[in-house]
Write a protein that holds these residues in place. Structure first.
Motif, PDB file in Angstrom:
ATOM      1  N   LEU A 193      -3.203  -4.246  -7.265  1.00 27.08           N
ATOM      2  CA  LEU A 193      -2.713  -2.875  -7.170  1.00 27.08           C
ATOM      3  C   LEU A 193      -1.775  -2.535  -8.323  1.00 27.08           C
ATOM      4  O   LEU A 193      -1.848  -1.451  -8.902  1.00 27.08           O
ATOM      5  CB  LEU A 193      -1.986  -2.654  -5.845  1.00 27.08           C
ATOM      6  CG  LEU A 193      -2.819  -2.568  -4.584  1.00 27.08           C
ATOM      7  CD1 LEU A 193      -1.923  -2.364  -3.379  1.00 27.08           C
ATOM      8  CD2 LEU A 193      -3.821  -1.455  -4.684  1.00 27.08           C
TER       9      LEU A 193
ATOM     10  N   TYR B 143       2.186   1.581  -3.500  1.00 21.96           N
ATOM     11  CA  TYR B 143       1.128   2.053  -4.392  1.00 21.96           C
ATOM     12  C   TYR B 143       0.891   3.555  -4.203  1.00 21.96           C
ATOM     13  O   TYR B 143       0.781   4.307  -5.167  1.00 21.96           O
ATOM     14  CB  TYR B 143      -0.154   1.261  -4.129  1.00 21.96           C
ATOM     15  CG  TYR B 143      -1.318   1.706  -4.960  1.00 21.96           C
ATOM     16  CD1 TYR B 143      -1.373   1.417  -6.319  1.00 21.96           C
ATOM     17  CD2 TYR B 143      -2.367   2.419  -4.401  1.00 21.96           C
ATOM     18  CE1 TYR B 143      -2.437   1.832  -7.094  1.00 21.96           C
ATOM     19  CE2 TYR B 143      -3.441   2.836  -5.164  1.00 21.96           C
ATOM     20  CZ  TYR B 143      -3.461   2.537  -6.510  1.00 21.96           C
ATOM     21  OH  TYR B 143      -4.520   2.949  -7.272  1.00 21.96           O
TER      22      TYR B 143
ATOM     23  N   TRP C  47      -2.459   0.268 -11.123  1.00 24.99           N
ATOM     24  CA  TRP C  47      -1.532   1.378 -11.300  1.00 24.99           C
ATOM     25  C   TRP C  47      -1.101   1.496 -12.766  1.00 24.99           C
ATOM     26  O   TRP C  47      -1.012   2.594 -13.298  1.00 24.99           O
ATOM     27  CB  TRP C  47      -0.299   1.216 -10.401  1.00 24.99           C
ATOM     28  CG  TRP C  47       0.551   2.438 -10.434  1.00 24.99           C
ATOM     29  CD1 TRP C  47       0.402   3.557  -9.677  1.00 24.99           C
ATOM     30  CD2 TRP C  47       1.652   2.694 -11.316  1.00 24.99           C
ATOM     31  NE1 TRP C  47       1.363   4.477 -10.023  1.00 24.99           N
ATOM     32  CE2 TRP C  47       2.137   3.980 -11.032  1.00 24.99           C
ATOM     33  CE3 TRP C  47       2.281   1.948 -12.309  1.00 24.99           C
ATOM     34  CZ2 TRP C  47       3.211   4.539 -11.696  1.00 24.99           C
ATOM     35  CZ3 TRP C  47       3.349   2.511 -12.981  1.00 24.99           C
ATOM     36  CH2 TRP C  47       3.804   3.792 -12.672  1.00 24.99           C
TER      37      TRP C  47
ATOM     38  N   TRP D  46      -1.253  -7.700  -3.923  1.00 23.60           N
ATOM     39  CA  TRP D  46      -0.493  -6.695  -4.656  1.00 23.60           C
ATOM     40  C   TRP D  46      -0.621  -6.768  -6.174  1.00 23.60           C
ATOM     41  O   TRP D  46      -0.499  -5.725  -6.831  1.00 23.60           O
ATOM     42  CB  TRP D  46       0.972  -6.694  -4.227  1.00 23.60           C
ATOM     43  CG  TRP D  46       1.731  -7.938  -4.565  1.00 23.60           C
ATOM     44  CD1 TRP D  46       1.923  -9.020  -3.767  1.00 23.60           C
ATOM     45  CD2 TRP D  46       2.406  -8.213  -5.795  1.00 23.60           C
ATOM     46  NE1 TRP D  46       2.666  -9.957  -4.415  1.00 23.60           N
ATOM     47  CE2 TRP D  46       2.979  -9.492  -5.677  1.00 23.60           C
ATOM     48  CE3 TRP D  46       2.582  -7.518  -6.979  1.00 23.60           C
ATOM     49  CZ2 TRP D  46       3.709 -10.080  -6.689  1.00 23.60           C
ATOM     50  CZ3 TRP D  46       3.309  -8.112  -7.997  1.00 23.60           C
ATOM     51  CH2 TRP D  46       3.868  -9.374  -7.853  1.00 23.60           C
TER      52      TRP D  46
ATOM     53  N   ILE E 249       0.842  -1.203   0.000  1.00 27.64           N
ATOM     54  CA  ILE E 249       0.000   0.000   0.000  1.00 27.64           C
ATOM     55  C   ILE E 249       0.878   1.253   0.000  1.00 27.64           C
ATOM     56  O   ILE E 249       0.578   2.229  -0.692  1.00 27.64           O
ATOM     57  CB  ILE E 249      -0.961   0.002   1.219  1.00 27.64           C
ATOM     58  CG1 ILE E 249      -2.017  -1.080   1.068  1.00 27.64           C
ATOM     59  CG2 ILE E 249      -1.597   1.354   1.419  1.00 27.64           C
ATOM     60  CD1 ILE E 249      -3.058  -0.806   0.013  1.00 27.64           C
TER      61      ILE E 249
END
Length: 162
Positions: free
Chosen positions: A112, A33, A116, A109, A30
């Motif tokens: 994420l 990210y 992204w 992950w 996190i």
């Protein structure tokens, strides 16, 4: 020039340290990210002009009207020094956050990472289309060099480089 290079080498070193820390700990996705989103936001500011042509439509760049005026074809919304400083500060804060377990929130992950990449692609596509539409280039390649033209001009072609 040497200071500029050392600045970015130091920031790249911090980025490598952060990546190694996240890889070694196997967590803090996190934080990574959030850092990626923040850097993307800084990059958009770095690539954008100070005055957005969509908001202030004019007939293009204005020529200087007085002797004291200076013609600047592209002024960044976020200057390079502030861009470098913000990224460096973000990496330092992110490295510090990896030492506190409360920031290590368990997430999947790969989701994420995919999100992204989609966000980066769409944002950069929009920014590049804006650059093409309003015909500005945020990078200075250096002073244009004038030299001899190609050999097709001939020896008596009146070249001013002689």
């Amino acid at each position: 020039m040497a200071f500029w290079i050392s600045q970015w080498i130091g920031t790249a070193t911090l980025a490598i340290l952060f990546a190694l820390r996240v890889f070694y700990v196997q967590g803090f996705y996190i934080v990574t990210y959030g850092l990626g989103i923040y850097i993307l936001n800084l990059l958009i500011g770095f690539l954008s002009p100070l005055v957005d042509p969509e908001v202030d439509p004019s007939d293009g760049p204005m020529l200087p009207t007085k002797g004291s005026d200076e013609f600047k074809p592209f002024i960044r919304r976020l200057p390079e020094f502030k861009f470098w400083y913000a990224i460096t500060k973000a990496f330092i804060i992110s490295i510090m956050m990896t030492f506190f377990s409360m920031f290590d929130i368990p997430v999947f992950w790969p989701i994420l990472l995919c999100y992204w990449f989609v966000l980066f692609t769409l944002t950069m596509k929009k920014q590049i289309m804006h650059m093409i539409k309003y015909k500005y280039v945020p990078f200075s390649i250096g002073k244009q060099k004038y030299g001899k033209k190609s050999s097709s001009a001939g020896s008596n072609g009146g070249s001013r480089a002689d």
